[in-house]
Design an enzyme around this catalytic site. Structure first.
Site: not given
Length: 558
Positions: A445, A122-124, A471, A81, A194
């Site tokens: 985002e 990670c995110d998704k 985000s 992202d 992160c």
């Protein structure tokens, strides 16, 4: 163990061709007598959260083999992202969640695999994999790649999200290019998700809080050997789940989701967890709504203070005793049920019984929270009839209640340009619309505009409202997920420059100061904008995706 699903492709004279093809991959007759365990590896060389996952996957496969299974690895995509942020690429990450779930379903069903180990970070990717596990409902377990260590800049911990704010600071003469270059070199020191509590680490915490990952999944830093040890244990544990036929439907109960939401509020997790937990619940057949999140937020206080709103990082939670310490403290609330089953085969209560908090500033007791409510709040009103989400724990006190004139933009790039050119002033409420699941498409985002506002020193005097999302690195009065979105004819599409917007986070209100009559009048002249993207996967996604209040799930139904 029940009869193996994979027997459908391995047993009997009719399956000679399938056996031959499996042997062509290097399997033996002895291997074909064992369960086939899908190991979904989301490694790639673009995303720093995933660049090390081949090592994690190797440890998983060793664990599967040692426990009597045959690991069969296949890939999943994993967009970063951060790299996709602020340009056309950000249309794709949320939409990729559905591609991940669908591709895992296709591979698993196409080859009748017996169980799944989901290697994510990670995110998704984490929610997409959990959606697949819920949909398939075969024994499944998650292992994350772990958080990145914080970088060091001028003697203090930092992370990559600070670079977005730094870019704004440079534009307004508040930071030198030399300092920006130094921060760029230090902010992201190596592999891992992160190190702040963004969506990646929030969702890895949710996997653990839901009971779908082993203890320590969310907090052992990516670099540590203990992460590989956990990965091997995860590979061994999938064989236990298979042997005992423990499936996601046994673990992902309504009680488990309530537990996870309580933990989410306690840690001050990303607002995107609302989208993802609703979508996972949808796949398992459980109704979860934004109202559930707000109800729990009023009960479960914020016990942690992680970046971007606070000073701590995930490595600090690891050092303090892991997410188990948060779960143990939240478990004192009446709404939390620690007797739910988890992938350990034990209850959550058993998993956390030996947890000890070593730093009561990283994880505060219930009696001394950072904030008396949870990290998230759901706002409603004529600007968000079905709800909007704000990470209230990252909002400055002076912006918890705010009234100001709207500055309206129909896409993110125009808003960013206006902010950087100094066209946004104290008191303004920036509206960025046509960025929802349909209108984006893909619900981009808005870290770039919110960081530009922060970099300009306006984060305590301006707000940003969008039908897109934020985000997990976003801070300030940033209100997203406005539903219905502009592309569906939501009232956010009717707002004009200068309209007065009222934000009241404590009372959960989000309104435009217009009468019903005026809104009806404007609606008669309303026309939806032309789609921004007219080819490829996103056109199909936009046609089928539901609103943010439904988790932005893709469904052919109404």
């Amino acid at each position: 163990m029940n009869e193996m699903r994979s027997n459908l492709i391995k047993d009997g004279v009719k399956r000679a061709c399938q056996r031959s093809l499996l042997k062509a991959t290097g399997l033996s007759n002895d291997d074909l007598k064992k369960p086939l365990i899908g190991v979904v590896n989301s490694f790639n060389e673009v995303n720093p959260g995933h660049v090390h996952l081949n090592e994690i996957t190797a440890s998983v496969k060793a664990g599967v083999s040692s426990a009597g299974g045959v690991p069969v690895e296949f890939p999943a995509i994993a967009i970063c992202d951060g790299i996709a942020m602020g340009h056309v690429g950000m249309h794709y990450p949320l939409a990729s969640r559905e591609l991940i779930a669908d591709s895992i379903e296709a591979m698993t069903e196409g080859h009748q695999l017996d169980a799944l180990v989901l290697v994510t970070n990670c995110d998704k990717i984490t929610p997409g994999m959990l959606m697949a596990a819920a949909r398939l409902d075969i024994p499944s377990i998650v292992i994350a790649g772990g958080p990145m260590y914080a970088g060091i800049f001028k003697g203090e911990n930092t992370n990559g999200s600070k670079l977005y704010e730094a870019a704004g600071a440079v534009s307004f003469g508040k930071m030198s290019m030399e300092d920006l270059d130094e921060l760029e070199e230090q902010a992201a020191p190596g592999c891992g998700a992160c190190g702040l509590l963004g969506t990646a680490n929030s969702m890895n915490c949710m996997a653990e809080a839901l009971g779908m990952a082993l203890p320590w999944n969310s907090t052992i830093p990516a670099y540590l050997a203990k992460r590989k040890v956990l990965a091997r244990r995860t590979g061994e544990q999938i064989m236990y789940l298979l042997e005992n036929n423990i499936k996601p439907s046994d673990i992902l109960t309504k009680k488990a989701f309530i537990n996870a939401i309580a933990v989410d509020n306690a840690i001050g997790g990303s607002s995107n967890t609302v989208l993802h937990l609703i979508a996972i619940a949808h796949e398992i057949g459980i109704e979860l709504t934004v109202d559930d999140f707000d109800k729990i937020s009023k009960i479960a206080p914020k016990l942690c203070s992680f970046s971007p709103g606070g000073k701590y990082h995930l490595q600090d939670l690891y050092d303090a005793g892991g997410l188990q310490t948060v779960i143990k403290e939240v478990g004192k609330l009446d709404i939390v049920d620690l007797d739910v089953i988890t992938v350990t085969g034990k209850t959550m209560r058993e998993n956390i019984k030996d947890a000890v908090c070593k730093n009561t500033e990283v994880v505060r007791p219930l009696e001394k929270p950072y904030y008396p409510e949870g990290g998230l709040a759901v706002l409603k009103g004529n600007l968000a009839v079905d709800g909007a989400i704000v990470k209230q724990s990252a909002v400055a006190p002076e912006m918890m209640v705010h009234t100001g004139p709207a500055k309206v933009f129909d896409k993110e790039e125009d808003a960013v340009e206006a902010i950087l050119e100094g066209k946004i002033v104290a008191g303004d409420v920036v509206i960025v619309r046509y960025e929802g699941p349909k209108g984006g498409p893909g619900m981009r985002e808005m870290l770039t505009p919110t960081s530009a506002i922060a970099g300009a020193g306006l984060d305590k005097v301006c707000a940003l409202i969008t039908d897109g999302r934020f985000s997990g690195a976003t801070r300030g009065a940033s209100i997203g997920h406005v539903s219905p979105e502009a592309a569906e004819g939501g009232n956010i599409a009717l707002v004009k420059d200068g309209d007065i917007i009222s934000i009241d986070i404590p009372n959960r209100k989000l309104e435009v100061k217009l009468s019903d009559e005026e809104l009806d009048k404007r609606r008669k002249d309303f026309k939806v904008l032309e789609p921004k993207i007219k080819k490829g996967y996103l056109t199909r996604y936009a046609a089928l995706v539901k609103s943010a209040s439904y988790g932005a799930v893709v469904s052919a139904g109404k």
